[in-house]
Motif scaffolding. Structure first.
Motif, PDB file in Angstrom:
ATOM      1  N   PHE A 182      -2.829   9.792   2.668  1.00  0.00           N
ATOM      2  CA  PHE A 182      -2.438   8.741   1.723  1.00  0.00           C
ATOM      3  C   PHE A 182      -1.469   9.355   0.709  1.00  0.00           C
ATOM      4  O   PHE A 182      -1.806  10.309   0.018  1.00  0.00           O
ATOM      5  CB  PHE A 182      -3.725   8.219   1.070  1.00  0.00           C
ATOM      6  CG  PHE A 182      -3.546   7.236  -0.055  1.00  0.00           C
ATOM      7  CD1 PHE A 182      -2.424   6.410  -0.159  1.00  0.00           C
ATOM      8  CD2 PHE A 182      -4.551   7.095  -1.019  1.00  0.00           C
ATOM      9  CE1 PHE A 182      -2.298   5.503  -1.200  1.00  0.00           C
ATOM     10  CE2 PHE A 182      -4.429   6.199  -2.053  1.00  0.00           C
ATOM     11  CZ  PHE A 182      -3.305   5.402  -2.154  1.00  0.00           C
ATOM     12  N   LYS A 183      -0.247   8.780   0.659  1.00  0.00           N
ATOM     13  CA  LYS A 183       0.756   9.231  -0.312  1.00  0.00           C
ATOM     14  C   LYS A 183       1.054   8.047  -1.220  1.00  0.00           C
ATOM     15  O   LYS A 183       1.886   7.195  -0.920  1.00  0.00           O
ATOM     16  CB  LYS A 183       2.019   9.669   0.437  1.00  0.00           C
ATOM     17  CG  LYS A 183       2.851  10.736  -0.258  1.00  0.00           C
ATOM     18  CD  LYS A 183       3.401  10.366  -1.604  1.00  0.00           C
ATOM     19  CE  LYS A 183       4.597   9.455  -1.580  1.00  0.00           C
ATOM     20  NZ  LYS A 183       4.933   8.944  -2.947  1.00  0.00           N
ATOM     21  N   PRO A 184       0.323   7.976  -2.356  1.00  0.00           N
ATOM     22  CA  PRO A 184       0.540   6.842  -3.258  1.00  0.00           C
ATOM     23  C   PRO A 184       1.832   7.018  -4.044  1.00  0.00           C
ATOM     24  O   PRO A 184       2.450   8.085  -4.000  1.00  0.00           O
ATOM     25  CB  PRO A 184      -0.659   6.942  -4.212  1.00  0.00           C
ATOM     26  CG  PRO A 184      -0.999   8.400  -4.246  1.00  0.00           C
ATOM     27  CD  PRO A 184      -0.649   8.945  -2.883  1.00  0.00           C
ATOM     28  N   SER A 185       2.198   5.996  -4.779  1.00  0.00           N
ATOM     29  CA  SER A 185       3.364   6.113  -5.650  1.00  0.00           C
ATOM     30  C   SER A 185       3.096   7.165  -6.719  1.00  0.00           C
ATOM     31  O   SER A 185       1.993   7.255  -7.264  1.00  0.00           O
ATOM     32  CB  SER A 185       3.651   4.770  -6.319  1.00  0.00           C
ATOM     33  OG  SER A 185       4.581   4.954  -7.361  1.00  0.00           O
ATOM     34  N   GLU A 186       4.132   7.911  -7.052  1.00  0.00           N
ATOM     35  CA  GLU A 186       4.028   8.907  -8.120  1.00  0.00           C
ATOM     36  C   GLU A 186       3.764   8.256  -9.479  1.00  0.00           C
ATOM     37  O   GLU A 186       3.383   8.916 -10.435  1.00  0.00           O
ATOM     38  CB  GLU A 186       5.307   9.759  -8.160  1.00  0.00           C
ATOM     39  CG  GLU A 186       6.627   8.996  -8.316  1.00  0.00           C
ATOM     40  CD  GLU A 186       7.215   8.474  -6.991  1.00  0.00           C
ATOM     41  OE1 GLU A 186       6.447   8.002  -6.126  1.00  0.00           O
ATOM     42  OE2 GLU A 186       8.455   8.519  -6.845  1.00  0.00           O
ATOM     43  N   VAL A 187       3.959   6.925  -9.540  1.00  0.00           N
ATOM     44  CA  VAL A 187       3.774   6.205 -10.803  1.00  0.00           C
ATOM     45  C   VAL A 187       2.285   5.910 -11.057  1.00  0.00           C
ATOM     46  O   VAL A 187       1.866   5.737 -12.207  1.00  0.00           O
ATOM     47  CB  VAL A 187       4.615   4.899 -10.766  1.00  0.00           C
ATOM     48  CG1 VAL A 187       4.392   4.029 -11.981  1.00  0.00           C
ATOM     49  CG2 VAL A 187       6.093   5.229 -10.611  1.00  0.00           C
ATOM     50  N   THR A 188       1.486   5.853 -10.018  1.00  0.00           N
ATOM     51  CA  THR A 188       0.085   5.421 -10.173  1.00  0.00           C
ATOM     52  C   THR A 188      -0.916   6.390  -9.503  1.00  0.00           C
ATOM     53  O   THR A 188      -1.698   5.982  -8.638  1.00  0.00           O
ATOM     54  CB  THR A 188      -0.103   4.007  -9.588  1.00  0.00           C
ATOM     55  OG1 THR A 188       0.520   3.973  -8.284  1.00  0.00           O
ATOM     56  CG2 THR A 188       0.509   2.947 -10.462  1.00  0.00           C
ATOM     57  N   PRO A 189      -0.927   7.644  -9.936  1.00  0.00           N
ATOM     58  CA  PRO A 189      -1.832   8.610  -9.285  1.00  0.00           C
ATOM     59  C   PRO A 189      -3.318   8.353  -9.573  1.00  0.00           C
ATOM     60  O   PRO A 189      -4.155   8.624  -8.708  1.00  0.00           O
ATOM     61  CB  PRO A 189      -1.392   9.957  -9.876  1.00  0.00           C
ATOM     62  CG  PRO A 189      -0.737   9.617 -11.185  1.00  0.00           C
ATOM     63  CD  PRO A 189      -0.092   8.280 -10.974  1.00  0.00           C
ATOM     64  N   VAL A 190      -3.641   7.830 -10.747  1.00  0.00           N
ATOM     65  CA  VAL A 190      -5.060   7.704 -11.126  1.00  0.00           C
ATOM     66  C   VAL A 190      -5.762   6.678 -10.241  1.00  0.00           C
ATOM     67  O   VAL A 190      -6.849   6.923  -9.709  1.00  0.00           O
ATOM     68  CB  VAL A 190      -5.195   7.306 -12.619  1.00  0.00           C
ATOM     69  CG1 VAL A 190      -6.649   7.020 -12.965  1.00  0.00           C
ATOM     70  CG2 VAL A 190      -4.633   8.403 -13.517  1.00  0.00           C
ATOM     71  N   LEU A 191      -5.126   5.523 -10.066  1.00  0.00           N
ATOM     72  CA  LEU A 191      -5.761   4.467  -9.261  1.00  0.00           C
ATOM     73  C   LEU A 191      -5.917   4.901  -7.816  1.00  0.00           C
ATOM     74  O   LEU A 191      -6.894   4.553  -7.146  1.00  0.00           O
ATOM     75  CB  LEU A 191      -4.948   3.173  -9.368  1.00  0.00           C
ATOM     76  CG  LEU A 191      -5.314   2.256 -10.534  1.00  0.00           C
ATOM     77  CD1 LEU A 191      -6.756   1.787 -10.398  1.00  0.00           C
ATOM     78  CD2 LEU A 191      -5.161   2.914 -11.895  1.00  0.00           C
ATOM     79  N   ALA A 192      -4.957   5.702  -7.333  1.00  0.00           N
ATOM     80  CA  ALA A 192      -5.065   6.224  -5.965  1.00  0.00           C
ATOM     81  C   ALA A 192      -6.313   7.095  -5.856  1.00  0.00           C
ATOM     82  O   ALA A 192      -7.074   7.002  -4.878  1.00  0.00           O
ATOM     83  CB  ALA A 192      -3.811   7.028  -5.625  1.00  0.00           C
ATOM     84  N   VAL A 207      -9.801   6.747  -3.347  1.00  0.00           N
ATOM     85  CA  VAL A 207     -10.251   7.838  -2.469  1.00  0.00           C
ATOM     86  C   VAL A 207     -11.657   8.302  -2.889  1.00  0.00           C
ATOM     87  O   VAL A 207     -12.533   8.533  -2.040  1.00  0.00           O
ATOM     88  CB  VAL A 207      -9.220   8.994  -2.494  1.00  0.00           C
ATOM     89  CG1 VAL A 207      -9.751  10.214  -1.760  1.00  0.00           C
ATOM     90  CG2 VAL A 207      -7.910   8.521  -1.872  1.00  0.00           C
ATOM     91  N   GLU A 208     -11.880   8.405  -4.186  1.00  0.00           N
ATOM     92  CA  GLU A 208     -13.219   8.806  -4.661  1.00  0.00           C
ATOM     93  C   GLU A 208     -14.285   7.826  -4.167  1.00  0.00           C
ATOM     94  O   GLU A 208     -15.371   8.233  -3.758  1.00  0.00           O
ATOM     95  CB  GLU A 208     -13.245   8.837  -6.198  1.00  0.00           C
ATOM     96  CG  GLU A 208     -12.516  10.016  -6.815  1.00  0.00           C
ATOM     97  CD  GLU A 208     -12.149   9.792  -8.294  1.00  0.00           C
ATOM     98  OE1 GLU A 208     -11.461  10.649  -8.851  1.00  0.00           O
ATOM     99  OE2 GLU A 208     -12.519   8.740  -8.873  1.00  0.00           O
ATOM    100  N   ALA A 209     -13.955   6.541  -4.206  1.00  0.00           N
ATOM    101  CA  ALA A 209     -14.929   5.528  -3.761  1.00  0.00           C
ATOM    102  C   ALA A 209     -15.258   5.716  -2.276  1.00  0.00           C
ATOM    103  O   ALA A 209     -16.418   5.628  -1.864  1.00  0.00           O
ATOM    104  CB  ALA A 209     -14.388   4.123  -4.021  1.00  0.00           C
ATOM    105  N   LEU A 210     -14.237   6.001  -1.482  1.00  0.00           N
ATOM    106  CA  LEU A 210     -14.462   6.192  -0.032  1.00  0.00           C
ATOM    107  C   LEU A 210     -15.323   7.433   0.215  1.00  0.00           C
ATOM    108  O   LEU A 210     -16.233   7.421   1.053  1.00  0.00           O
ATOM    109  CB  LEU A 210     -13.123   6.308   0.688  1.00  0.00           C
ATOM    110  CG  LEU A 210     -12.336   4.995   0.809  1.00  0.00           C
ATOM    111  CD1 LEU A 210     -10.870   5.257   1.117  1.00  0.00           C
ATOM    112  CD2 LEU A 210     -12.956   4.094   1.887  1.00  0.00           C
TER     113      LEU A 210
END
Ligand code: NAD
Length: 479
Positions: free
Chosen positions: A169-179, A183-186
């Motif tokens: 998973f490569k999220p946007s560099e703008v929103t690292p926390v929500l990414a 992942v933590e939930a999974l």
């Protein structure tokens, strides 16, 4: 500080570099710093998932469904906290954030049930048995934008994992926390750590991921420019699903309820501060209703209150980034230079309390030339272009006059013309008396033209599972 997840360990980027993320409503506040990963981090992530995902693929469909449903429950534990993080990281209003936070677990539950529906078929055969079977494709790279940092990744990670794949998973560099939260939930829900990797960073690490031949499928949502670059890198032999930009019109015919049209236009154009891929950016108004509609849209736009998304009574948050803000201002300048008439907005608000954020007033232009940049290119900001049309046929011609084809709406009381519009407009999503934004969770989603690769639709069960599985045809005779 956030970290990459590789092989079940939370780690820094190998080069140790970090990128800072600041609150777009007040850039004096740092929200997070995240690894600025490079090609070697992408390589490590793919290695880990290529080895690790098989354990997940071997688990029963029931177990995979259980894990996705448990991840949904983790995300539902404290929606207000998650929504607050979303507001401060990305900039949408609290109400918008809460909507996204609630939709994400619903997505995961839906995909959980899909893991039980990965069925094949049997075929009549002269002798023996002929059947098809679905298997995971292997390593999936999911590359996502910032405008729905939980919801869009959940629509990729959910189905990929439901089918037994591993995901980088490569999220946007703008929103690292929500990414990280997703992942933590999974992981908390019991996903084997080898089945997922998270690499933060920008285009550089995204590009390295797409170049890696061990990645069997790339699912991407973002701009058309980045999507085209990815398509060229992935090449013809690996799977690639791209959902990209839009220039979404609302056609308002002469028989329309003008107030209803104004309401849905304003919702579609200025919701999420104009940063929805399906956001309304063009109004194609019939001559008979054009002036009244324009007046009502402008009045509604001027009534919208701008502010930080956690404040009460705020309708519109800031734009997410300095680049979005600059790009929006550039389109305003281009429209003025092209002779369009500005009715409201056109720049940042004057309120000194908003001076430290990327705020931009809802902006409405009329007399927009059909060939101008504002009429044809995606702004991805709160800028609405009014164009006059003289008939239904004229409206179709203008609606279809861009390269894009994501979402298009019509406002009319005439069912016949509404259905003709659905047939003739060149967009993957068609709305009748509804905003261009807002999608069902369980229906196919995707654009036409420059908005999508059109090879695989996102979102809906059966269609979607085709992207995340390979199909084999098996012939069996008695030995
Ligand atoms: P973007 O294209 O700049 O970035 C999207 C993602 O791609 C990010 O993670 C980015 O780091 C990565 N990336 C950029 N260049 C890359 C490359 N060459 N190789 C690999 N990865 C690369 O888009 P954005 O600014 O994050 O999002 C806004 C855009 O997304 C708008 O154009 C909007 O219309 C589109 N969007 C489309 C949909 C849809 O479903 N069609 C939904 C949301 C957003």
């Amino acid at each position: 500080m956030t970290a990459n997840l590789i092989g079940g360990e939370w780690v820094a980027a190998r080069g140790g570099r970090l990128v800072e993320r600041r609150n777009p409503a007040d850039v004096r506040r740092v929200v997070a710093s995240a690894p600025d990963s490079a090609a070697e981090d992408a390589h490590d992530a793919v290695t880990a998932v290529a080895e690790g995902y098989r354990e997940w693929a071997r688990q029963s469909p029931e177990r995979r469904a259980e894990v996705l449903a448990a991840a949904a429950a983790v995300l539902e534990r404290d929606p207000e906290k998650l929504a607050t993080e979303l507001v401060t990281e990305e900039g949408k209003t609290f109400a918008e954030a809460l909507g996204e936070v609630r939709r994400t677990p619903a997505n995961l539950r839906y995909y959980a049930s899909e893991s039980l529906r990965l069925t094949g078929r049997t075929y009549p055969a002269a002798s023996g048995l002929v059947y098809t079977a679905r298997q995971p494709v292997g390593v999936v790279a999911a590359i996502t934008p910032w405008n729905f940092p939980l919801n869009i990744p959940s629509r990729k990670l959910g189905p990929a994992l439901a089918a037994g794949n591993g995901v980088v998973f490569k999220p946007s560099e703008v929103t690292p926390v929500l990414a990280c939260r997703l992942v933590e939930a999974l992981l908390e829900a019991g996903l084997p750590p080898g089945a997922i990797a998270l690499v933060h960073g920008g285009a550089r690490v995204g590009e390295a991921l797409t170049r890696d031949d061990r990645v069997a499928a790339v699912t991407f949502t973002g701009s058309t420019a980045a999507g085209r670059a990815i398509h060229a890198t992935v090449g013809p032999h690996r799977r690639c699903q791209l959902e990209m930009g839009g220039k979404n019109p609302v056609v308002v015919l002469e028989d329309a309820d003008v107030d209803r049209a104004a309401d849905l236009i304003v919702r579609g154009a200025f919701g999420l501060s104009g940063q929805a891929c399906t956001g309304t950016s063009r109004v194609l108004a019939h001559d008979d209703v054009h002036d009244t509609l324009l007046e009502r849209v402008v009045a509604r736009a001027e009534a919208l209150r701008l502010g930080g998304g956690l404040e009460d009574g705020v309708h519109m948050g800031p734009l997410a980034t300095r680049e979005q803000h600059a790009k929006t201002a550039e389109y305003v300048d281009a429209a003025l230079a092209d002779g369009a008439r500005l009715h409201t907005g056109g720049g940042p608000p004057e309120d000194p309390r908003l001076a430290h954020g990327y705020f931009f007033r809802p902006t409405v232009f009329s007399a927009v030339s059909r060939t101008s940049r504002l009429a044809r290119e995606e702004v991805f900001g709160p800028v609405l272009a009014f164009l006059r049309v003289s008939s239904f046929e004229d409206a179709i011609e203008v609606a279809n006059g861009t390269d894009y084809g994501l979402s298009a709406a019509i406002v009319t009381r005439d069912l016949g013309r509404a259905l003709a519009f659905a047939e003739e407009v060149g967009s993957g999503l068609v709305k009748v008396n509804q905003p261009t934004t807002g999608m069902a969770m369980n229906a196919p989603f995707g654009g036409l033209g420059a908005s999508s690769t059109q090879t695989f639709k996102e979102q809906a069960g059966e269609v979607m599972s085709h992207f995340y599985t390979v199909e084999k045809t098996v012939y069996v005779s008695n030995g």
